[in-house]
Write an enzyme that holds these catalytic residues in place. Structure first.
Site, PDB file in Angstrom:
ATOM      1  N   ASP A 170       0.686  -1.239  -0.243  1.00 56.26           N
ATOM      2  CA  ASP A 170       0.095   0.062   0.322  1.00 56.26           C
ATOM      3  C   ASP A 170       1.054   1.195   0.213  1.00 56.26           C
ATOM      4  O   ASP A 170       1.768   1.549   0.411  1.00 56.26           O
ATOM      5  CB  ASP A 170      -0.700  -0.039   1.287  1.00 56.26           C
ATOM      6  N   HIS A 225       3.402   3.240  -8.536  1.00 54.32           N
ATOM      7  CA  HIS A 225       3.273   1.720  -9.652  1.00 54.32           C
ATOM      8  C   HIS A 225       4.063   0.886  -9.500  1.00 54.32           C
ATOM      9  O   HIS A 225       4.154   0.533  -9.697  1.00 54.32           O
ATOM     10  CB  HIS A 225       1.428   1.298 -10.147  1.00 54.32           C
ATOM     11  N   LEU A 260      11.515 -20.363  -3.944  1.00 56.25           N
ATOM     12  CA  LEU A 260      10.117 -19.916  -2.907  1.00 56.25           C
ATOM     13  C   LEU A 260       8.917 -20.079  -4.289  1.00 56.25           C
ATOM     14  O   LEU A 260       8.691 -19.872  -5.150  1.00 56.25           O
ATOM     15  CB  LEU A 260      10.562 -18.409  -3.135  1.00 56.25           C
TER      16      LEU A 260
HETATM   17  C1  FPP Z   1      -2.058   0.290  -3.435  1.00 60.36           C
HETATM   18  O1  FPP Z   1      -1.299   1.251  -3.818  1.00 60.36           O
HETATM   19  C2  FPP Z   1      -0.953  -0.499  -4.951  1.00 60.36           C
HETATM   20  C3  FPP Z   1      -2.005  -1.065  -5.196  1.00 60.36           C
HETATM   21  C4  FPP Z   1      -3.651  -0.992  -5.266  1.00 60.36           C
HETATM   22  C5  FPP Z   1      -1.063  -2.268  -6.511  1.00 60.36           C
HETATM   23  C6  FPP Z   1      -0.237  -2.759  -6.220  1.00 60.36           C
HETATM   24  C7  FPP Z   1       0.514  -2.683  -7.672  1.00 60.36           C
HETATM   25  C8  FPP Z   1       2.040  -3.123  -7.842  1.00 60.36           C
HETATM   26  C9  FPP Z   1       3.272  -2.493  -6.369  1.00 60.36           C
HETATM   27  C10 FPP Z   1       2.654  -2.730  -8.739  1.00 60.36           C
HETATM   28  C11 FPP Z   1       1.941  -3.519  -9.538  1.00 60.36           C
HETATM   29  C12 FPP Z   1       2.427  -5.220  -8.927  1.00 60.36           C
HETATM   30  C13 FPP Z   1       2.976  -6.287  -9.996  1.00 60.36           C
HETATM   31  C14 FPP Z   1       3.477  -7.796  -9.585  1.00 60.36           C
HETATM   32  C15 FPP Z   1       3.718  -5.804 -11.217  1.00 60.36           C
HETATM   33  P1  FPP Z   1      -1.999   2.620  -3.769  1.00 60.36           P
HETATM   34  O2  FPP Z   1      -2.296   3.192  -4.965  1.00 60.36           O
HETATM   35  O3  FPP Z   1      -3.643   2.022  -3.208  1.00 60.36           O
HETATM   36  O4  FPP Z   1      -1.896   3.590  -2.729  1.00 60.36           O
HETATM   37  P2  FPP Z   1      -2.487   5.074  -2.232  1.00 60.36           P
HETATM   38  O5  FPP Z   1      -2.835   4.213  -0.968  1.00 60.36           O
HETATM   39  O6  FPP Z   1      -1.546   5.595  -1.015  1.00 60.36           O
HETATM   40  O7  FPP Z   1      -3.322   5.985  -2.547  1.00 60.36           O
END
Ligand code: FPP
Length: 247
Positions: A26, A44, A138
């Protein structure tokens, strides 16, 4: 004195390593904002390096499984641009990461309502799963289009179908039978669930499997999460006394 990471590594009790760690990644959006970037999706993008670092660390320490909450069922309701960028990042990650996965003996799997993913993502996912399928180290599980309640509902529906068709008797429905109908029954329950960015919620993640998991919350935003932060989470876990409901 070694590097700070080496010092942390020395403190880890390898006989009490969590076998399965699951991470709620997050804070990508906030990371982008704090860095004055125009779009959340740049967070991301930066988060992919943390995915790589976490997988490498888990493999290097000798864990059995690492589950990453990469896209929730609820995430489909984000803006069209954000969803399509996440999907294209995912497709590229699944392709570009193959050499790294092979080098580290990592087997990639996925859990969730995968039929909802765009065709090109699903095809690449199948391909990466196939190529890494014989790796014995893993297990890297990407939770994609994943929801804990959806997983429980899907298992319940399957049990209902098997019961109606006579293949399963109501008296044989127990926790083990239910677990066998989850997306990845072969994975052990997570011992440790980490959530980054200071939020302290489970957000529909592994609801069934989290029954006895320990939680570690860190203020670090996902794109900044590195080996050091992972080791700190493991050390925190190793301070806990797990009783599984017993005295
Ligand atoms: C939450 O941060 C994160 C996500 C919804 C997506 C997670 C994706 C990645 C780490 C990149 C892609 C992953 C792979 C495996 C290719 P948020 O957007 O909710 O952050 P915020 O709460 O600060 O808005």
């Amino acid at each position: 004195m070694g590097s700070p990471e080496q010092e942390l590594l020395k403190k880890i009790d390898f006989d009490r390593l969590p076998q399965h760690v699951a991470i709620i990644m997050d804070g990508n959006g906030r990371w982008a904002r704090r860095h004055g970037l125009r779009s959340r999706t740049q967070g991301h993008r930066a988060g992919i390096e943390s995915v790589r670092a976490a997988s490498r660390t888990a493999a290097e320490l000798g864990m059995k499984a690492l589950t990453l909450y990469a896209f929730s069922e609820e995430n489909w309701s984000r803006s069209k641009t954000e969803v399509s960028t996440l999907m294209s990042l995912l497709r590229r990650f699944l392709k570009d990461e193959i050499p790294e996965l092979m080098q580290n003996n990592i087997r990639l799997v996925a859990s969730g309502r995968l039929f909802r993913l765009p065709d090109d993502c699903r095809r690449q996912l199948e391909e990466t799963k196939r190529i890494t399928g014989a790796n014995s180290g893993l297990v890297l599980n990407l939770a994609l289009s994943y929801g804990g309640r959806a997983e429980i509902v899907d298992a319940a529906r399957q049990i209902a179908e098997e019961t109606v068709s006579g293949r399963l008797k109501p008296k044989d429905i127990d926790e083990a039978a239910f677990t066998r109908r989850l997306y990845l029954p072969e994975l052990p329950d997570p011992d440790l669930i980490i959530r980054t960015s200071g939020e302290r919620r489970i957000s529909n993640f592994l609801l069934w499997q989290a029954a006895y998991a320990e939680f570690h919350f860190t203020e670090v935003l996902w794109p900044d999460f590195r080996k050091r932060d992972f080791l700190l989470a493991i050390l925190d876990y190793q301070q806990r006394e797990r009783r599984f409901g017993k005295t």
